[in-house]
Design a protein around this motif. Structure first.
Motif, PDB file in Angstrom:
ATOM      1  N   VAL A 136      55.608  50.888  48.066  1.00  0.00           N
ATOM      2  CA  VAL A 136      54.847  51.815  47.008  1.00  0.00           C
ATOM      3  C   VAL A 136      54.970  50.769  45.710  1.00  0.00           C
ATOM      4  CG1 VAL A 136      54.227  53.347  45.597  1.00  0.00           C
ATOM      5  CG2 VAL A 136      54.505  53.792  48.057  1.00  0.00           C
ATOM      6  N   GLN A 137      56.357  49.920  45.474  1.00  0.00           N
ATOM      7  CA  GLN A 137      56.543  49.276  44.222  1.00  0.00           C
ATOM      8  C   GLN A 137      56.320  47.482  44.443  1.00  0.00           C
ATOM      9  OE1 GLN A 137      61.392  49.596  44.837  1.00  0.00           O
ATOM     10  NE2 GLN A 137      61.314  51.263  43.783  1.00  0.00           N
ATOM     11  N   VAL A 138      55.947  47.690  45.843  1.00  0.00           N
ATOM     12  CA  VAL A 138      54.864  45.931  45.801  1.00  0.00           C
ATOM     13  C   VAL A 138      53.986  46.077  45.520  1.00  0.00           C
ATOM     14  CG1 VAL A 138      54.871  44.241  47.649  1.00  0.00           C
ATOM     15  CG2 VAL A 138      57.390  45.778  47.660  1.00  0.00           C
ATOM     16  N   TYR A 139      53.040  47.139  46.290  1.00  0.00           N
ATOM     17  CA  TYR A 139      51.814  47.201  46.434  1.00  0.00           C
ATOM     18  C   TYR A 139      50.952  47.541  44.190  1.00  0.00           C
ATOM     19  CZ  TYR A 139      51.378  45.629  50.842  1.00  0.00           C
ATOM     20  OH  TYR A 139      51.491  45.416  52.152  1.00  0.00           O
ATOM     21  N   VAL A 140      51.837  48.353  44.052  1.00  0.00           N
ATOM     22  CA  VAL A 140      51.480  48.773  42.713  1.00  0.00           C
ATOM     23  C   VAL A 140      51.797  47.750  41.825  1.00  0.00           C
ATOM     24  CG1 VAL A 140      52.604  50.552  40.516  1.00  0.00           C
ATOM     25  CG2 VAL A 140      51.993  51.418  43.062  1.00  0.00           C
ATOM     26  N   GLY A 141      52.129  47.074  41.798  1.00  0.00           N
ATOM     27  CA  GLY A 141      52.888  46.144  40.959  1.00  0.00           C
ATOM     28  C   GLY A 141      51.344  45.393  41.044  1.00  0.00           C
ATOM     29  N   GLN A 142      50.529  44.753  42.196  1.00  0.00           N
ATOM     30  CA  GLN A 142      48.956  43.853  42.267  1.00  0.00           C
ATOM     31  C   GLN A 142      48.601  44.795  41.993  1.00  0.00           C
ATOM     32  OE1 GLN A 142      49.569  43.575  46.601  1.00  0.00           O
ATOM     33  NE2 GLN A 142      50.794  41.784  46.885  1.00  0.00           N
ATOM     34  N   SER A 143      48.091  46.141  41.542  1.00  0.00           N
ATOM     35  CA  SER A 143      47.480  46.810  41.251  1.00  0.00           C
ATOM     36  C   SER A 143      47.495  46.663  39.730  1.00  0.00           C
ATOM     37  CB  SER A 143      47.371  48.166  41.560  1.00  0.00           C
ATOM     38  OG  SER A 143      46.717  48.459  43.573  1.00  0.00           O
ATOM     39  N   TRP A 144      48.789  46.571  38.929  1.00  0.00           N
ATOM     40  CA  TRP A 144      48.608  46.200  37.633  1.00  0.00           C
ATOM     41  C   TRP A 144      48.198  44.436  37.297  1.00  0.00           C
ATOM     42  CZ3 TRP A 144      48.030  49.761  33.641  1.00  0.00           C
ATOM     43  CH2 TRP A 144      48.889  50.969  33.869  1.00  0.00           C
ATOM     44  N   VAL A 145      48.208  44.268  37.989  1.00  0.00           N
ATOM     45  CA  VAL A 145      48.318  42.807  38.274  1.00  0.00           C
ATOM     46  C   VAL A 145      46.477  42.500  37.959  1.00  0.00           C
ATOM     47  CG1 VAL A 145      48.189  40.472  38.258  1.00  0.00           C
ATOM     48  CG2 VAL A 145      49.977  41.871  38.515  1.00  0.00           C
ATOM     49  N   VAL A 146      46.227  43.045  38.448  1.00  0.00           N
ATOM     50  CA  VAL A 146      44.505  43.218  39.364  1.00  0.00           C
ATOM     51  C   VAL A 146      43.632  43.757  37.766  1.00  0.00           C
ATOM     52  CG1 VAL A 146      42.764  43.819  40.154  1.00  0.00           C
ATOM     53  CG2 VAL A 146      44.307  42.632  41.049  1.00  0.00           C
ATOM     54  N   VAL A 147      44.377  44.230  36.776  1.00  0.00           N
ATOM     55  CA  VAL A 147      43.972  45.955  35.757  1.00  0.00           C
ATOM     56  C   VAL A 147      44.185  44.587  35.015  1.00  0.00           C
ATOM     57  CG1 VAL A 147      44.134  47.249  34.938  1.00  0.00           C
ATOM     58  CG2 VAL A 147      43.990  47.725  36.585  1.00  0.00           C
ATOM     59  N   GLY A 148      45.493  43.992  35.016  1.00  0.00           N
ATOM     60  CA  GLY A 148      45.010  43.313  33.757  1.00  0.00           C
ATOM     61  C   GLY A 148      45.132  42.215  33.565  1.00  0.00           C
ATOM     62  N   ALA A 149      43.917  41.459  34.573  1.00  0.00           N
ATOM     63  CA  ALA A 149      43.402  40.398  34.541  1.00  0.00           C
ATOM     64  C   ALA A 149      42.240  40.711  33.975  1.00  0.00           C
ATOM     65  CB  ALA A 149      43.434  39.633  36.539  1.00  0.00           C
ATOM     66  N   ALA A 150      41.447  41.682  34.772  1.00  0.00           N
ATOM     67  CA  ALA A 150      39.797  41.971  34.200  1.00  0.00           C
ATOM     68  C   ALA A 150      40.168  42.283  32.826  1.00  0.00           C
ATOM     69  CB  ALA A 150      39.565  43.528  34.713  1.00  0.00           C
ATOM     70  N   VAL A 151      41.343  42.628  32.028  1.00  0.00           N
ATOM     71  CA  VAL A 151      41.120  43.372  30.272  1.00  0.00           C
ATOM     72  C   VAL A 151      41.298  41.747  30.269  1.00  0.00           C
ATOM     73  CG1 VAL A 151      42.676  44.021  29.194  1.00  0.00           C
ATOM     74  CG2 VAL A 151      42.529  45.505  30.463  1.00  0.00           C
ATOM     75  N   LEU A 152      42.130  41.113  30.689  1.00  0.00           N
ATOM     76  CA  LEU A 152      42.502  39.476  30.337  1.00  0.00           C
ATOM     77  C   LEU A 152      41.040  39.069  30.372  1.00  0.00           C
ATOM     78  CD1 LEU A 152      44.346  37.560  28.858  1.00  0.00           C
ATOM     79  CD2 LEU A 152      44.366  37.165  31.508  1.00  0.00           C
ATOM     80  N   GLY A 153      39.886  39.234  31.386  1.00  0.00           N
ATOM     81  CA  GLY A 153      38.804  38.703  31.626  1.00  0.00           C
ATOM     82  C   GLY A 153      37.730  39.022  30.461  1.00  0.00           C
TER      83      GLY A 153
END
Length: 163
Positions: A50-67
């Motif tokens: 859970v700790q590993v895959y939650v970090g990936q989800s937050w990076v994807v959300v951050g990339a969408a906001v950055l885009g």
């Protein structure tokens, strides 16, 4: 004459600039925070899935906001380029000479038509809504006939079967 405001004084333009910059800053903060958290968790041998895959989800959300912020900045640049390339119509400003006695509208030299009063129409019959009719007053003949129309009638009939 109505002209478009300059882009520098346009409030929606500046809202777009500020919102785009805020989205870029927020997205970048989410992405960097998520990558840092993933590095720490991946180097930890006791990390859970859970700790590993939650970090990936937050990076994807951050990339969408950055885009989204990057698209906003691209729109700001396109609006700026379009505003500089479009030509504004020249606005003629008329100065008023307050010392001049000349009128701008020419006065008519033709004689005015004589005043003719309008023809009078027949007076209107208007009922006063505040006047009440007493209950002892007799009804008009049309109202009395209408009231008798709904009265029940006695059957004096010649029906021989009811004897």
């Amino acid at each position: 004459m109505k002209t478009r405001p300059r882009l520098v004084t346009s409030i929606p333009f500046w809202v777009l600039v500020v919102a785009s910059l805020a989205a870029i800053a927020g997205g970048l903060a989410i992405v960097l925070n998520g990558i840092d958290a993933m590095e720490q968790v991946l180097n930890d041998p006791n990390a859970t899935v859970v700790q590993v895959y939650v970090g990936q989800s937050w990076v994807v959300v951050g990339a969408a906001v950055l885009g989204a912020g990057a698209i906003g900045i691209a729109l700001v640049l396109a609006l700026g380029a379009a505003a500089t390339l479009t030509r504004r119509p020249d606005v003629a400003i008329e100065t008023i000479d307050w010392n001049s006695d000349d009128e701008t509208a020419a006065e008519s030299t033709a004689p005015a038509a004589p005043f003719a009063p309008a023809t009078t129409a027949a007076p209107l019959a208007v009922e006063d809504a505040d006047v009440e009719t007493p209950s002892t007053a007799t009804a008009p003949p049309a109202a009395a006939a209408a009231a008798r129309h709904d009265e029940p009638t006695l059957d004096i009939g010649d029906d021989a079967t009811r004897r």
